[in-house]
Design an enzyme around this catalytic site. Structure first.
Site, PDB file in Angstrom:
ATOM      1  N   LYS A  35       0.807  -1.198  -0.040  1.00 42.54           N
ATOM      2  CA  LYS A  35       0.020  -0.151   0.046  1.00 42.54           C
ATOM      3  C   LYS A  35       0.915   1.184  -0.067  1.00 42.54           C
ATOM      4  O   LYS A  35       0.397   2.147  -0.529  1.00 42.54           O
ATOM      5  CB  LYS A  35      -1.016   0.028   1.257  1.00 42.54           C
ATOM      6  CG  LYS A  35      -0.454   0.045   2.637  1.00 42.54           C
ATOM      7  CD  LYS A  35      -1.229  -0.305   3.650  1.00 42.54           C
ATOM      8  CE  LYS A  35      -0.758  -0.151   4.938  1.00 42.54           C
ATOM      9  NZ  LYS A  35      -1.340  -0.855   6.024  1.00 42.54           N
ATOM     10  N   ARG A 128      -8.109  -0.798  16.881  1.00 44.46           N
ATOM     11  CA  ARG A 128      -8.356  -0.364  15.650  1.00 44.46           C
ATOM     12  C   ARG A 128      -9.333  -1.611  15.112  1.00 44.46           C
ATOM     13  O   ARG A 128     -10.503  -1.702  15.799  1.00 44.46           O
ATOM     14  CB  ARG A 128      -7.221  -0.401  14.687  1.00 44.46           C
ATOM     15  CG  ARG A 128      -7.457   0.404  13.341  1.00 44.46           C
ATOM     16  CD  ARG A 128      -6.094   0.603  12.346  1.00 44.46           C
ATOM     17  NE  ARG A 128      -5.841  -0.532  11.750  1.00 44.46           N
ATOM     18  CZ  ARG A 128      -4.751  -0.639  10.573  1.00 44.46           C
ATOM     19  NH1 ARG A 128      -4.211   0.404  10.246  1.00 44.46           N
ATOM     20  NH2 ARG A 128      -4.674  -1.776  10.064  1.00 44.46           N
TER      21      ARG A 128
END
Ligand SMILES: *Cc1c(COP(=O)(O)O)cnc(C)c1O
Length: 347
Positions: A35, A128
C-alpha cells in the site's frame, strides 16, 4: 523533473527476500504489503520475479492494478472491506480479512471468479479493526457456521492506531482462539512484530506475517528503530532549492495560525541561512523529510514550500541545486500518492 523520487528496486528486493527468509526459518509465510507504494507494478513485478510469493494491499484499486499488470500470485485485501466492494474482491483477491458477520455473509454468498478465503480479524488491544478479544467467541462461532472451510484463519493488527506493541501475551490470544476453532492460518503481524522473530519470542503457532514498512524502508516506526539486515536507502527524494536567504528565526508581527490551522513555534536563534525547496505538504509530510546532509534541519512547510535551516552546513548551497532526503513512512505514502512527484525507478 523535480521533485523526483528515486526508487532503488534492488534494495527493496534485498529487504523483501531477507525478511522472507528470516520469517521462513520460524515457519512464518511473508506477504509483502504494497500500500505504501500504491502497488506500483514497476516495483511489485521485480519483487515477484525475484521470488516474493504473495502480496497484500489495503485498496481494491491497487489489487486490480496488480491483476491488470499480470500478477497471478496470491493477493490479500488487508483492509476490512466495504460492503460495496465485495464483488470486486471475489473477482480479484484470494484472501480477505473481515471483522463483521454481515460482510462475511455477503462474501460467502457472492458469485465470482475466486473462492476468496477469509481470515477473521481479532482486536487484541490496539483498538483498530477486529472483534474485541473478550467477546471473540460469539463472532467466531457464527463465522465458522457461515463460512465453513472458507474461514481459514485469524489475524490481528497491532501498533498502527493505539501503538500497542506485539508481544507474547497478545500473540497468545490469537493462538488460543485459533486452536479452539481449529483454524490453520494465524496472521500475527506487521513490521512491528518482526522483533518477536529476531528475539525468538514468537509463539510457534503464528505462521503468517504481513509486512510493508520494513520491506520498503527498513524501519519499524512503532518501535522507532531500523530493522536489522535491511537496507534503508530504498527511496531518495530530490527537491530543488528555489530561495536561499538570511532571515530571522522568529517571524515579525502578531502570530495567528499557519496555512493548515497549526500554531508553529519558533525558537529565537537570531539570523539564520534558510533554504526554500519546491516541495510541500501536498507532496510529503515535511516532518518526515530526513536530510542526507545531517547539518540541515527541516523547519516547517506549507502546501508547496518547505523551509530548511542550512546555517550549520559546510556545503555552499545555491538555488537550482537539489537536496536529497530519506523519507518516513508517512512522507513516502504521501510522496507516492502525489502526482507532482516524478517517480524514477533505478534498478
Ligand atoms: C498496513 C498494514 C500492514 C503492514 O504494516 P507495516 O507496518 O507496513 O508492515 C499489515 N496489516 C494490516 C492490516 C495493515 O493495515
Amino acid at each position: 523533473m523535480y521533485p523526483k523520487l528515486d526508487v532503488y528496486v534492488e534494495k527493496i528486493i534485498h529487504n523483501a527476500l531477507y525478511l522472507q527468509q528470516e520469517c521462513r526459518k520460524v515457519g512464518v509465510e511473508l506477504t509483502v504489503v504494497t500500500k505504501v507504494v500504491r502497488a506500483m507494478p514497476e516495483i511489485v513485478i521485480p519483487l515477484r520475479d525475484a521470488g516474493v510469493g504473495s502480496f497484500g494491499d489495503s485498496r481494491m484499486q491497487n489489487i486490480k492494478r496488480l491483476r491488470d499488470a499480470g500478477v497471478e500470485n496470491p493477493l490479500h485485501l488487508i483492509r476490512i472491506p466495504m460492503l460495496s466492494e465485495v464483488d470486486a474482491i471475489i473477482e480479484h483477491a484470494d484472501f480477505v480479512f473481515v471483522s463483521e458477520i454481515d460482510t462475511l455473509k455477503k462474501i460467502v454468498a457472492a458469485k465470482g471468479k475466486r473462492k476468496t478465503a477469509v481470515l477473521f480479524m481479532i482486536d487484541v488491544g490496539d483498538i483498530r479493526e477486529g472483534v474485541w478479544y473478550e467477546h471473540a467467541d460469539r463472532s467466531l462461532e457464527q463465522a465458522v457456521k457461515i463460512a465453513g472451510r472458507r474461514l481459514i484463519g485469524l489475524a490481528t493488527n497491532l501498533g498502527c492506531f493505539g501503538g500497542v506493541l506485539p508481544d507474547e501475551t497478545n500473540m497468545r490470544m490469537l493462538c488460543d482462539l485459533g486452536k479452539r476453532y481449529a483454524l490453520p492460518t494465524l496472521s500475527g503481524g506487521n513490521s512491528a512484530a518482526l522483533l518477536l522473530i529476531e528475539e525468538q519470542r514468537l509463539p510457534k503457532e503464528i505462521n503468517h506475517y504481513r509486512v510493508g514498512e520494513a520491506v520498503f524502508l527498513g524501519t519499524d516506526v512503532t518501535r522507532n528503530r531500523s530493522v536489522p539486515g535491511t537496507d534503508p536507502d530504498t527511496f531518495i527524494l530530490q527537491a530543488e532549492i528555489v530561495e536561499i536567504q538570511v532571515k530571522p528565526s522568529v517571524p515579525v508581527g502578531k502570530i495567528g495560525q499557519d496555512a493548515f490551522g497549526r500554531k508553529p513555534e519558533f525558537e529565537d536563534k537570531g539570523l539564520r541561512k534558510k533554504a526554500i525547496i519546491a516541495v510541500g505538504e501536498q507532496d510529503v509530510i515535511a516532518s518526515g523529510l530526513l536530510p542526507l546532509d545531517p547539518k540541515i534541519s527541516v523547519l516547517h512547510a506549507s502546501s508547496d514550500h518547505t523551509i530548511l535551516d542550512v546555517t550549520e552546513s559546510a556545503q555552499p548551497y545555491k538555488i537550482g541545486e537539489k537536496l536529497s532526503f530519506r523519507l518516513s513512512y508517512g512522507a513516502l505514502l504521501r510522496a507516492m500518492t502525489s502526482e507532482y512527484i516524478f517517480k524514477n525507478i533505478v534498478v
